[in-house]
Structure formats: structure tokens, C-alpha cells
Design a protein around this motif. Structure first.
Motif, mmCIF file in Angstrom:
data_model
loop_
_atom_site.group_PDB
_atom_site.id
_atom_site.type_symbol
_atom_site.label_atom_id
_atom_site.label_comp_id
_atom_site.label_asym_id
_atom_site.label_seq_id
_atom_site.Cartn_x
_atom_site.Cartn_y
_atom_site.Cartn_z
ATOM 1 N N ASP A 47 0.773 -1.350 0.108
ATOM 2 C CA ASP A 47 0.056 0.028 -0.041
ATOM 3 C C ASP A 47 0.929 1.176 0.117
ATOM 4 O OD1 ASP A 47 -2.845 0.103 -0.117
ATOM 5 O OD2 ASP A 47 -2.505 1.375 1.794
ATOM 6 N N LEU A 48 1.847 1.180 0.881
ATOM 7 C CA LEU A 48 3.012 2.369 0.907
ATOM 8 C C LEU A 48 4.128 2.295 0.044
ATOM 9 C CD1 LEU A 48 2.721 3.367 4.797
ATOM 10 C CD2 LEU A 48 1.259 4.228 2.897
ATOM 11 N N HIS A 49 4.353 1.113 -0.474
ATOM 12 C CA HIS A 49 5.304 0.783 -1.752
ATOM 13 C C HIS A 49 6.597 0.947 -1.030
ATOM 14 C CE1 HIS A 49 2.191 0.665 -4.497
ATOM 15 N NE2 HIS A 49 1.664 1.853 -4.098
ATOM 16 N N VAL A 55 10.691 -1.682 5.281
ATOM 17 C CA VAL A 55 9.800 -2.421 5.994
ATOM 18 C C VAL A 55 10.601 -3.028 7.200
ATOM 19 C CG1 VAL A 55 8.498 -4.679 6.002
ATOM 20 C CG2 VAL A 55 8.285 -3.153 3.971
ATOM 21 N N GLY A 56 11.777 -3.493 6.815
ATOM 22 C CA GLY A 56 12.499 -4.079 8.044
ATOM 23 C C GLY A 56 13.103 -3.004 9.214
ATOM 24 N N TRP A 57 13.223 -1.930 8.630
ATOM 25 C CA TRP A 57 13.489 -0.613 9.658
ATOM 26 C C TRP A 57 12.018 -0.285 10.392
ATOM 27 C CZ3 TRP A 57 17.545 0.636 11.885
ATOM 28 C CH2 TRP A 57 18.780 0.195 11.206
ATOM 29 N N VAL A 58 10.902 -0.229 9.720
ATOM 30 C CA VAL A 58 9.636 0.131 10.527
ATOM 31 C C VAL A 58 9.517 -0.982 11.600
ATOM 32 C CG1 VAL A 58 7.255 0.498 10.271
ATOM 33 C CG2 VAL A 58 8.599 1.520 8.582
ATOM 34 N N MET A 59 9.653 -2.129 11.218
ATOM 35 C CA MET A 59 9.491 -3.250 12.215
ATOM 36 C C MET A 59 10.372 -3.149 13.297
ATOM 37 S SD MET A 59 6.706 -4.582 10.940
ATOM 38 C CE MET A 59 6.408 -5.981 11.572
ATOM 39 N N GLN A 101 -3.122 5.925 11.150
ATOM 40 C CA GLN A 101 -3.256 5.691 9.649
ATOM 41 C C GLN A 101 -3.195 6.929 8.687
ATOM 42 O OE1 GLN A 101 -7.945 5.675 8.842
ATOM 43 N NE2 GLN A 101 -7.795 5.993 11.108
ATOM 44 N N PHE A 102 -2.931 7.956 9.550
ATOM 45 C CA PHE A 102 -2.957 9.227 8.497
ATOM 46 C C PHE A 102 -1.394 9.682 8.110
ATOM 47 C CE2 PHE A 102 -6.968 9.871 10.851
ATOM 48 C CZ PHE A 102 -7.740 9.813 9.714
ATOM 49 N N ILE A 103 -0.399 8.696 9.007
ATOM 50 C CA ILE A 103 1.033 8.976 8.732
ATOM 51 C C ILE A 103 1.493 7.735 7.768
ATOM 52 C CG2 ILE A 103 3.207 8.717 9.802
ATOM 53 C CD1 ILE A 103 1.678 9.432 12.489
ATOM 54 N N THR A 104 1.941 8.369 6.690
ATOM 55 C CA THR A 104 2.411 7.435 5.635
ATOM 56 C C THR A 104 4.008 7.716 5.194
ATOM 57 O OG1 THR A 104 1.674 9.180 3.985
ATOM 58 C CG2 THR A 104 -0.047 7.423 4.597
ATOM 59 N N SER A 105 4.646 8.612 5.714
ATOM 60 C CA SER A 105 5.769 8.691 5.408
ATOM 61 C C SER A 105 6.981 7.653 6.085
ATOM 62 C CB SER A 105 6.579 9.875 5.663
ATOM 63 O OG SER A 105 6.784 10.331 7.158
ATOM 64 N N PHE A 106 8.076 7.545 5.291
ATOM 65 C CA PHE A 106 8.850 6.446 6.117
ATOM 66 C C PHE A 106 9.480 6.912 7.507
ATOM 67 C CE2 PHE A 106 13.563 5.153 6.666
ATOM 68 C CZ PHE A 106 13.124 3.879 6.983
ATOM 69 N N ILE A 107 9.925 8.103 7.782
ATOM 70 C CA ILE A 107 10.351 8.509 9.131
ATOM 71 C C ILE A 107 9.272 8.655 10.064
ATOM 72 C CG2 ILE A 107 11.383 10.538 10.221
ATOM 73 C CD1 ILE A 107 13.572 9.032 8.297
ATOM 74 N N GLY A 108 8.066 9.296 9.562
ATOM 75 C CA GLY A 108 6.755 9.286 10.364
ATOM 76 C C GLY A 108 6.547 8.115 10.932
ATOM 77 N N LEU A 109 6.531 6.956 9.930
ATOM 78 C CA LEU A 109 5.931 5.813 10.392
ATOM 79 C C LEU A 109 7.020 4.874 11.431
ATOM 80 C CD1 LEU A 109 4.069 4.172 7.391
ATOM 81 C CD2 LEU A 109 3.216 4.473 9.915
ATOM 82 N N CYS A 110 8.463 5.182 11.465
ATOM 83 C CA CYS A 110 9.276 4.747 12.227
ATOM 84 C C CYS A 110 9.218 5.308 13.577
ATOM 85 C CB CYS A 110 10.769 5.100 11.850
ATOM 86 S SG CYS A 110 11.307 3.915 10.351
#
Length: 409
Positions: A47-49, A55-59, A101-110
Motif C-alpha cells: 500500500d505504501l510501496h 519494511v525491516g526498519w519500521v518493524m 493511519q494518517f501517517i504515511t512517510s517512512f520517517i513518520g511511521l518509524c
């Protein structure tokens, strides 16, 4: 014969206090609504590509937040009580799911994944301590198993419903359901369970035992934590690499992935309590049972090397489910048994942190290995790691047996 079997099964659930049943109900509601976790890696990738590395860093930040939350939850449970921590954690994690759900940036999700898991995982050690307050000592392993059944029954329903929500509404719907379930669960707990400062089940003949040694000097506990961390790493492959593998190798839909998770939950719902009751009744060594569980998990991931037949996914899930049933309830029980009175929060914080570390390593190692050399290398690595976990369990067994002999002599 069927009636007798049903009667024996129902007998496994007798003798619990009202508070344990309320805790079980709120856990089921919360976990049935926890639809984000099984699909988080797919959400980030599809969804966020995000790349596999992202993905590994967010997890990774998900797991770091979980570790800090577990430590805080255990520390504060000993200081101000488990009840306040449970209410705070579930309510504010529910609100956080609405926002994330409204946060979609890589840094923001981390950052947001780190913060939400700090809040959400304060709940786990507090919940373990609550079992000590609301359940008799001889019923605590069964009470923990009852709560785990609620978790797995929730996971059985949640992923299948989550798959349908994704196909019809999209990933955003998962965040709304997850947040609402957290808030509903804690409202039920707050309304029907009153705060208990001291358990009526504490040992009145030996009140306030002094902590005679530091948890950091408990060698058997730390080696056992290594075994637990490894079983956690293997188990969390179900939520990190496996959903992606099922899609890419066998072209499974989200709903089919959800059905496989549902199989895991149903197996545990019907079989875990009888297994726990049998082990308790026969007084089998719990560390040996955990070793068998680690072996089952290792074999299940070795089986993923068979990648031309989709049926292997069912066999793998079957073995992983049995590994989970053998390993997790008795790991919790052993960890709690090592904790002196009044310091259960400290021990259970470190214990739950080991699974948070597992979540970090499971995602980071798995995604890294897949990105570097493919899925087969990951399955080979994870299976071998499971074998190491078995040997760590055997090492723990030898230490505890030596402790008993020294106590007797």
C-alpha cells in the motif's frame, strides 16, 4: 465417548475467578480487533510501496518501542500497580491507532510505530502481574493459558475478518477497528474489575520475601530467555516474512493468508488448555516441554524449503501451532516461578522484553536475509536458529536440576 471427552475439556476451564474471566473477555475483544499486525508488512510493502529494507526498519522501531514499553510496564506495575498501567495502555494505544493511519512517510511511521508500541506494550507485563493477583498460585499456568486462548481465538477471527476488510474497504479500515477494540476492551475491564492492591492468594505465612539476588545474576533465567527469544523470532516469521512469501511464491490472497492464521488460532483454542492441563496433571518438566516446542518450530521453518507445493503451508502452520502450544505457556510459567514476591513486575518486564527483541530481530534478520539472498536462505537460517534454541533449553534444564540438588544437599 464424545460426551465424556467434552466433559473433560470443559473441566479444564473450571475454578477461575470472575476477574480472570473478565480479563479473558477483554483480551479476546482486543485481539479480535488486532488486525493490523498480521498485515503490517503487507501494508507497508504493497500500500505504501516501501522497500524490503524500509519494511525491516519500521518493524525494527516497532520492536524497540515494544521493548521500552515492556520495561516501563513492568517497572511501573511494581511501583504504582498493574491496574492503572493496563487502563492507561489500552485506552491510549486505541487512540493512537486512530491517528497512525494518517501517517504515511517512512520517517513518520518509524517514529509513530515506536511511540505506539511504547504505550501498547506497557500492557503485557501488567497483565501477567494481574494474573498473580486474581488467580490462585496453582491455577496461574491455566489462567495464563485461558488468556492465551482468548488471544489466539481473537487471532483466529481477526485476520480472516481483516483480509475481508482489506479487500472491501482497504487497509485504513484495520486501524479504525483496532483502535475501537482497544478502547472497548479496557472499558469492559474498568467497569467490571476493581483495582486490587494485594492479592488474597498471597502467601500469608511468608509475607514480603526479600529479593536475595539480582535478576541480572539469575543465570538460568537469562539462558532460558535466550531460548524464549529464539522461539519468538521463529514465531514472528508468521507476521513478518511469511505473509509476503505466501503472496510471492504461491499467490495467496489476503483472505487465504487470514485463513491460515485462523487455523493456527483454532488449533490453539481446542488443544492448548488440554495440553497444559495434561502437563500440569502429570507434573512433566516444563523446560523439556519448551524444548519440544522449539524443535517443532525449527522443523516447521525447515519445511518452507519445499517451495513447489502450497499444501506445505498447512503442514508448516500445523507444526508451528504445536510448537507455540508447547513453548509459550510454560515459558511464561517458568519466568514467573523465578520471580521473588513483590518483584514479579521486574521479572515479567524482562521476560516480555525478550519477545520484543524477538520481534525486532525476526523482522530485521528475515527481511535482510531475503533481500540479500532470498527466502530459502531465511528458512535455513531460522530453522538452524531453532536448533540452537533447543540446546539453550537443555542447558537451562541442567542448571535448574543442579540447583535442586544443591538445595536438597
Amino acid at each position: 465417548m464424545i460426551i465424556n471427552a467434552l466433559h473433560r475439556y470443559i473441566n479444564n476451564f473450571r475454578g477461575f475467578s470472575k476477574e480472570i474471566w473478565i480479563l479473558t473477555l477483554m483480551t479476546f475483544i482486543n485481539r479480535a480487533g488486532t488486525m493490523v499486525l498480521p498485515f503490517l508488512s503487507k501494508y507497508l510493502k504493497e500500500d505504501l510501496h516501501f522497500s524490503y529494507n524500509q519494511v525491516g526498519w519500521v518493524m525494527f522501531f516497532f520492536g524497540i518501542g515494544s521493548m521500552l514499553g515492556s520495561w516501563l510496564g513492568g517497572k511501573l506495575s511494581d511501583k504504582i500497580g498493574f491496574y492503572k498501567i493496563m487502563v492507561f495502555s489500552l485506552f491510549f494505544s486505541g487512540v493512537s491507532f486512530f491517528i497512525i493511519q494518517f501517517i504515511t512517510s517512512f520517517i513518520g511511521l518509524c517514529i509513530s510505530m515506536f511511540l505506539i508500541m511504547v504505550i501498547a506494550d506497557m500492557f503485557r507485563p501488567a497483565m501477567f502481574v494481574s494474573l498473580g493477583a486474581y488467580a490462585k498460585k496453582e491455577d496461574r499456568t491455566r489462567a495464563l493459558t485461558l488468556v492465551r486462548l482468548a488471544i489466539n481465538l481473537g487471532f483466529a477471527a481477526g485476520p480472516a475478518m481483516g483480509g475481508l476488510i482489506i479487500m472491501n474497504i482497504g487497509y485504513k479500515g484495520l486501524f479504525w477497528v483496532d483502535g475501537a477494540s482497544c478502547i472497548l476492551a479496557i472499558l469492559i475491564f474498568w467497569n467490571f474489575v476493581k483495582e486490587k492492591k494485594h492479592s488474597k492468594y498471597t502467601d500469608k505465612d511468608h509475607p514480603g520475601e526479600v529479593l536475595t539476588h539480582s535478576v541480572f545474576k539469575d543465570k538460568a533465567f537469562w539462558i532460558f530467555l535466550g531460548c524464549c527469544s529464539i522461539t519468538g523470532i521463529l514465531f514472528f516469521q508468521l507476521f513478518t516474512t511469511l505473509p509476503l512469501y505466501q503472496k510471492e511464491q504461491f499467490n495467496l490472497t489476503e483472505f487465504q493468508t487470514g485463513l491460515l492464521m485462523m487455523m493456527n488460532g483454532l488449533l490453539i483454542f481446542f488443544l492448548e488448555m488440554p495440553i497444559v492441563s495434561y502437563v500440569e496433571r502429570k507434573s512433566l518438566n516444563k523446560i523439556k516441554v519448551v524444548c519440544v516446542g522449539a524443535a517443532c518450530m525449527a522443523i516447521s521453518l525447515y519445511l518452507m524449503l519445499i517451495n513447489q507445493w502450497a499444501g506445505i503451508l498447512v503442514i508448516m502452520m500445523f507444526l508451528m501451532s504445536f510448537g507455540e502450544m508447547f513453548a509459550f505457556p510454560f515459558s511464561n510459567s517458568f519466568a514467573m516461578s523465578r520471580a521473588p514476591k513483590g518483584h514479579e513486575g521486574r521479572y515479567m518486564a524482562i521476560f516480555t522484553m525478550s519477545y520484543s527483541l524477538s520481534h525486532i530481530l525476526s523482522a530485521k534478520l528475515g527481511m535482510g536475509i531475503i533481500s540479500f539472498s532470498g527466502y530459502n536462505s531465511n528458512w535455513l537460517f531460522m530453522g538452524t536458529l531453532g536448533v540452537i534454541g533447543v540446546f539453550m533449553g537443555i542447558w537451562t534444564l541442567k542448571i535448574t536440576q543442579a540447583e535442586k540438588q544443591n538445595t536438597i544437599s
